[in-house]
Design a protein around this motif. Structure first.
Motif, PDB file in Angstrom:
ATOM      1  N   ASN A   1     -81.355  33.410  36.802  1.00  0.00           N
ATOM      2  CA  ASN A   1     -79.731  33.681  37.585  1.00  0.00           C
ATOM      3  C   ASN A   1     -78.942  32.605  36.799  1.00  0.00           C
ATOM      4  OD1 ASN A   1     -81.098  31.390  38.438  1.00  0.00           O
ATOM      5  ND2 ASN A   1     -80.191  31.701  41.398  1.00  0.00           N
ATOM      6  N   GLY A   2     -79.664  32.121  36.020  1.00  0.00           N
ATOM      7  CA  GLY A   2     -78.837  30.968  34.720  1.00  0.00           C
ATOM      8  C   GLY A   2     -78.712  29.189  35.645  1.00  0.00           C
ATOM      9  N   ALA A   3     -79.626  29.208  37.110  1.00  0.00           N
ATOM     10  CA  ALA A   3     -79.842  28.363  37.764  1.00  0.00           C
ATOM     11  C   ALA A   3     -80.067  26.915  37.093  1.00  0.00           C
ATOM     12  CB  ALA A   3     -79.715  28.023  38.808  1.00  0.00           C
ATOM     13  N   PRO A   4     -79.846  25.716  36.970  1.00  0.00           N
ATOM     14  CA  PRO A   4     -80.661  24.548  36.416  1.00  0.00           C
ATOM     15  C   PRO A   4     -81.401  23.985  37.194  1.00  0.00           C
ATOM     16  CG  PRO A   4     -78.222  23.908  38.146  1.00  0.00           C
ATOM     17  CD  PRO A   4     -78.642  25.681  37.875  1.00  0.00           C
ATOM     18  N   LEU A   5     -82.861  24.104  36.107  1.00  0.00           N
ATOM     19  CA  LEU A   5     -84.122  23.530  36.147  1.00  0.00           C
ATOM     20  C   LEU A   5     -84.419  22.861  37.838  1.00  0.00           C
ATOM     21  CD1 LEU A   5     -85.389  23.476  33.117  1.00  0.00           C
ATOM     22  CD2 LEU A   5     -85.300  26.115  34.946  1.00  0.00           C
ATOM     23  N   THR A   6     -83.236  22.137  37.906  1.00  0.00           N
ATOM     24  CA  THR A   6     -83.278  20.915  39.313  1.00  0.00           C
ATOM     25  C   THR A   6     -82.641  21.774  40.788  1.00  0.00           C
ATOM     26  OG1 THR A   6     -80.957  20.206  38.558  1.00  0.00           O
ATOM     27  CG2 THR A   6     -83.058  18.949  38.366  1.00  0.00           C
ATOM     28  N   GLY A   7     -82.114  23.218  40.509  1.00  0.00           N
ATOM     29  CA  GLY A   7     -81.184  23.419  41.749  1.00  0.00           C
ATOM     30  C   GLY A   7     -81.916  25.269  41.360  1.00  0.00           C
ATOM     31  N   SER A   8     -80.987  26.142  42.579  1.00  0.00           N
ATOM     32  CA  SER A   8     -81.714  27.669  43.432  1.00  0.00           C
ATOM     33  C   SER A   8     -79.986  27.917  42.196  1.00  0.00           C
ATOM     34  CB  SER A   8     -81.801  27.477  44.119  1.00  0.00           C
ATOM     35  OG  SER A   8     -81.840  27.078  45.298  1.00  0.00           O
ATOM     36  N   ASN A   9     -79.185  27.924  42.558  1.00  0.00           N
ATOM     37  CA  ASN A   9     -78.107  28.841  42.377  1.00  0.00           C
ATOM     38  C   ASN A   9     -77.240  28.132  40.678  1.00  0.00           C
ATOM     39  OD1 ASN A   9     -78.355  30.090  44.667  1.00  0.00           O
ATOM     40  ND2 ASN A   9     -77.511  28.279  45.792  1.00  0.00           N
ATOM     41  N   GLU A  10     -76.397  29.495  40.365  1.00  0.00           N
ATOM     42  CA  GLU A  10     -76.165  29.149  39.114  1.00  0.00           C
ATOM     43  C   GLU A  10     -75.638  28.447  39.069  1.00  0.00           C
ATOM     44  OE1 GLU A  10     -74.005  32.597  37.716  1.00  0.00           O
ATOM     45  OE2 GLU A  10     -72.962  31.183  35.339  1.00  0.00           O
ATOM     46  N   HIS A  11     -73.944  28.443  39.873  1.00  0.00           N
ATOM     47  CA  HIS A  11     -73.048  26.651  39.976  1.00  0.00           C
ATOM     48  C   HIS A  11     -73.343  26.063  40.332  1.00  0.00           C
ATOM     49  CE1 HIS A  11     -69.911  29.233  38.033  1.00  0.00           C
ATOM     50  NE2 HIS A  11     -70.941  30.410  38.534  1.00  0.00           N
ATOM     51  N   ASP A  12     -74.942  25.775  40.517  1.00  0.00           N
ATOM     52  CA  ASP A  12     -75.509  23.938  41.354  1.00  0.00           C
ATOM     53  C   ASP A  12     -75.668  23.540  40.128  1.00  0.00           C
ATOM     54  OD1 ASP A  12     -76.245  25.558  43.435  1.00  0.00           O
ATOM     55  OD2 ASP A  12     -78.289  25.317  43.194  1.00  0.00           O
ATOM     56  N   GLN A  13     -74.628  22.331  40.051  1.00  0.00           N
ATOM     57  CA  GLN A  13     -74.905  21.075  39.206  1.00  0.00           C
ATOM     58  C   GLN A  13     -75.998  19.785  38.813  1.00  0.00           C
ATOM     59  OE1 GLN A  13     -72.373  18.751  38.123  1.00  0.00           O
ATOM     60  NE2 GLN A  13     -71.371  20.333  39.448  1.00  0.00           N
ATOM     61  N   PRO A  14     -75.969  20.306  37.610  1.00  0.00           N
ATOM     62  CA  PRO A  14     -77.631  19.734  36.824  1.00  0.00           C
ATOM     63  C   PRO A  14     -77.707  18.726  37.610  1.00  0.00           C
ATOM     64  CG  PRO A  14     -76.212  20.093  35.151  1.00  0.00           C
ATOM     65  CD  PRO A  14     -75.607  20.822  36.531  1.00  0.00           C
ATOM     66  N   VAL A  15     -78.966  18.441  37.896  1.00  0.00           N
ATOM     67  CA  VAL A  15     -78.947  16.178  38.115  1.00  0.00           C
ATOM     68  C   VAL A  15     -80.186  16.036  36.580  1.00  0.00           C
ATOM     69  CG1 VAL A  15     -80.624  14.655  39.692  1.00  0.00           C
ATOM     70  CG2 VAL A  15     -79.362  16.524  40.785  1.00  0.00           C
ATOM     71  N   PHE A  16     -78.999  15.135  35.945  1.00  0.00           N
ATOM     72  CA  PHE A  16     -80.164  15.002  34.749  1.00  0.00           C
ATOM     73  C   PHE A  16     -80.982  14.072  34.632  1.00  0.00           C
ATOM     74  CE2 PHE A  16     -76.208  17.621  33.230  1.00  0.00           C
ATOM     75  CZ  PHE A  16     -77.014  18.415  32.166  1.00  0.00           C
ATOM     76  N   THR A  17     -81.131  13.110  35.969  1.00  0.00           N
ATOM     77  CA  THR A  17     -81.948  12.275  35.921  1.00  0.00           C
ATOM     78  C   THR A  17     -82.898  12.369  36.598  1.00  0.00           C
ATOM     79  OG1 THR A  17     -80.616  11.612  38.602  1.00  0.00           O
ATOM     80  CG2 THR A  17     -79.941  10.393  36.247  1.00  0.00           C
ATOM     81  N   ALA A  18     -83.377  13.994  37.798  1.00  0.00           N
ATOM     82  CA  ALA A  18     -84.582  14.440  37.726  1.00  0.00           C
ATOM     83  C   ALA A  18     -85.523  14.255  37.532  1.00  0.00           C
ATOM     84  CB  ALA A  18     -84.182  15.288  38.329  1.00  0.00           C
ATOM     85  N   THR A  19     -86.446  13.553  38.395  1.00  0.00           N
ATOM     86  CA  THR A  19     -88.454  14.118  37.389  1.00  0.00           C
ATOM     87  C   THR A  19     -89.691  14.248  37.451  1.00  0.00           C
ATOM     88  OG1 THR A  19     -88.718  11.099  37.574  1.00  0.00           O
ATOM     89  CG2 THR A  19     -87.566  11.712  35.872  1.00  0.00           C
ATOM     90  N   ARG A  20     -90.167  14.905  37.474  1.00  0.00           N
ATOM     91  CA  ARG A  20     -91.134  15.325  38.243  1.00  0.00           C
ATOM     92  C   ARG A  20     -92.685  14.919  37.613  1.00  0.00           C
ATOM     93  NH1 ARG A  20     -91.130  21.048  38.151  1.00  0.00           N
ATOM     94  NH2 ARG A  20     -89.264  20.901  39.623  1.00  0.00           N
ATOM     95  N   GLY A  21     -93.488  14.227  38.247  1.00  0.00           N
ATOM     96  CA  GLY A  21     -94.401  13.394  36.826  1.00  0.00           C
ATOM     97  C   GLY A  21     -93.871  12.476  35.927  1.00  0.00           C
ATOM     98  N   GLY A  22     -93.224  11.853  36.064  1.00  0.00           N
ATOM     99  CA  GLY A  22     -92.805  11.258  35.259  1.00  0.00           C
ATOM    100  C   GLY A  22     -91.466  11.604  34.446  1.00  0.00           C
ATOM    101  N   ILE A  23     -91.909  13.347  34.632  1.00  0.00           N
ATOM    102  CA  ILE A  23     -90.660  13.451  32.875  1.00  0.00           C
ATOM    103  C   ILE A  23     -89.885  14.463  33.453  1.00  0.00           C
ATOM    104  CG2 ILE A  23     -91.597  15.490  31.424  1.00  0.00           C
ATOM    105  CD1 ILE A  23     -94.655  15.285  31.473  1.00  0.00           C
ATOM    106  N   PRO A  24     -89.044  14.195  32.471  1.00  0.00           N
ATOM    107  CA  PRO A  24     -87.260  14.879  33.344  1.00  0.00           C
ATOM    108  C   PRO A  24     -87.426  16.202  33.372  1.00  0.00           C
ATOM    109  CG  PRO A  24     -87.601  13.639  30.732  1.00  0.00           C
ATOM    110  CD  PRO A  24     -88.711  13.756  31.521  1.00  0.00           C
ATOM    111  N   VAL A  25     -87.106  16.644  34.828  1.00  0.00           N
ATOM    112  CA  VAL A  25     -87.219  18.150  35.056  1.00  0.00           C
ATOM    113  C   VAL A  25     -86.359  19.253  34.016  1.00  0.00           C
ATOM    114  CG1 VAL A  25     -86.712  20.056  36.389  1.00  0.00           C
ATOM    115  CG2 VAL A  25     -87.347  17.775  37.631  1.00  0.00           C
ATOM    116  N   ILE A  26     -85.190  18.472  33.214  1.00  0.00           N
ATOM    117  CA  ILE A  26     -84.382  19.537  32.366  1.00  0.00           C
ATOM    118  C   ILE A  26     -84.701  18.271  31.458  1.00  0.00           C
ATOM    119  CG2 ILE A  26     -81.592  19.822  31.751  1.00  0.00           C
ATOM    120  CD1 ILE A  26     -80.799  19.758  35.302  1.00  0.00           C
ATOM    121  N   PRO A  27     -84.746  19.166  30.599  1.00  0.00           N
ATOM    122  CA  PRO A  27     -85.383  17.979  29.236  1.00  0.00           C
ATOM    123  C   PRO A  27     -84.676  17.022  28.450  1.00  0.00           C
ATOM    124  CG  PRO A  27     -86.734  20.881  29.027  1.00  0.00           C
ATOM    125  CD  PRO A  27     -85.595  19.917  30.069  1.00  0.00           C
TER     126      PRO A  27
END
Ligand code: HEM
Length: 374
Positions: free
Chosen positions: A262-288
């Motif tokens: 559905n085109g959601a950012p990898l940090t969200g669940s809907n297309e128009h959710d704001q991407p969170v570029f600072t989010a990390t998982r295990g120290g690695i950015p969720v959005i590369p």
């Protein structure tokens, strides 16, 4: 049969529901904010040309022409007057001036005809001083593999409609009468769907509507005649379907920073959710950091432009006709394109093969270009 019912039948036959492309876009299963029924005619006259901030029609052709005599600005004015007369009729469902098949004009299906001028159109002494300072080639980018056959032309006409027959008829009306005064360099045909041929939801992030006056439309402060116009950067970008399809789905999503379903950012669940570029998982950015959206995302308020991506598919060649509109491409577009050229994961599968910049004329009161020649 009444006109309206015939049109409804025709658009229904094309697989569109009702009269609007918004509904067609909703067919991809997305909750589009613009999924309102659209009227089937767009105005030709007005402050701005139709077809720029208009919700995208499903079919489009960009026609690139060179002027045979660039020094003859009266010839250019004559061409613009003639096109204006034809477009004013055709967009309203009426026959063009020397239309031999008026039946093909009767279903405008949101036909728009928008004209822009390339640098070469400002060669004559009378027009040289009227060229906007940003109307020059983009810098050379390391990723470019530009082909002359998709290069800069003196004039562009962007014709778009929800009906491919209407579009073909209008393209004919634009090109046929100018054959003695212009050379047709290319026609780039594309279609809009809401997704591109990589399967990605494309066109999500756009300048807010209430920023168009500031970010899209020229206010005439540099060249008075351009008030109400804008600039178009037109890039033809080849997409390598074979190597893209060889990548697993997760890899495809990481390269873009958004999900395919559905085109959601990898940090969200809907297309128009704001991407969170600072989010990390295990120290690695969720959005590369190298993902397309991380690289393309605006880093200043001016780095915004209207993106109108059309797919082209001429097997075995597929890609995007990437049209970007902004008041000043040097300030708004180039820094983003430079970042993408420097490092964008998508570069592995995409190659720019065409590039051109145009001054899209202000809307017409009487005819297109009237303020340029006035
Ligand atoms: C976003 C695909 C070329 C600028 C996106 C998105 C996709 C995408 C899927 C995410 C959804 C969206 O916001 O629309 C592509 C493909 C390209 C391409 C397949 C080439 C074949 C370009 C180019 C530019 C560009 C040449 C500009 C120089 C942007 C911008 C965004 C974006 C500004 C929004 C970023 C954000 O703020 O989240 N693109 N794109 N893209 N793209 Fe592209």
């Amino acid at each position: 049969m009444s006109r309206v019912s015939r049109r409804t039948l025709l658009t229904g036959g094309l697989g569109l529901t009702g009269l609007g492309v918004g509904a067609a876009a909703a067919g991809v299963g997305l909750a589009r904010e613009d999924a309102q029924p659209e009227p089937s005619t767009l105005p030709f006259f007005g402050v701005h040309q139709s077809g720029i901030v208009t919700p995208m029609q499903t079919h489009a052709s960009f026609i690139g022409l060179d002027l045979l005599d660039r020094s003859d600005h009266d010839a250019l004015r004559g061409i613009l007057r003639m096109w204006s007369q034809d477009a004013a009729n055709l967009t309203q469902g009426k026959a063009g001036f020397s239309d031999t098949e008026p039946e093909l004009a009767s279903t405008p299906a949101r036909l728009s005809v928008a004209v822009g001028l390339g640098r070469g159109a400002f060669t004559s002494p009378a027009l040289a001083g009227r060229r906007p300072s940003w109307l020059r080639p983009l810098p050379a980018f390391a990723i470019d593999r530009l082909e002359e056959r998709w290069g800069q032309t003196d004039v562009v006409v962007h014709v778009a409609s929800d009906d491919p027959m209407t579009l073909a008829h209008a393209v004919r009306a634009i090109t046929a009468p100018v054959r003695r005064r212009t050379r047709l360099r290319w026609v780039q045909q594309g279609f809009h769907h809401g997704r591109n041929l990589f399967g990605q939801v494309d066109g999500t992030v756009q300048p807010a509507d209430d920023r168009h006056d500031d970010l899209v439309w020229d206010d005439g402060s540099e060249q008075g005649w351009m008030a109400g116009g804008t600039s178009l950067v037109l890039r033809r970008i080849a997409m390598n379907m074979d190597t893209w399809e060889a990548l697993d789905r997760h890899g495809r999503e990481l390269s873009t920073g958004r999900t395919l379903d559905n085109g959601a950012p990898l940090t969200g669940s809907n297309e128009h959710d704001q991407p969170v570029f600072t989010a990390t998982r295990g120290g690695i950015p969720v959005i590369p950091e190298s993902s397309h959206i991380a690289r393309a995302h605006q880093r200043s308020d001016r780095e915004q432009f209207l993106r109108r991506p059309y797919n082209y598919d001429v097997p075995p060649d597929s890609g995007l006709i990437f049209a970007a509109y902004q008041r000043d491409p040097v300030v708004q577009y180039v820094p983003v394109q430079q970042r993408l050229s420097d490092a964008d994961a998508l570069n592995e599968w995409t190659t720019p093969i065409g590039s051109a910049v145009y001054a899209m004329l202000p809307g017409a009161r009487e005819y297109l270009g009237e303020t340029l020649f006035g």
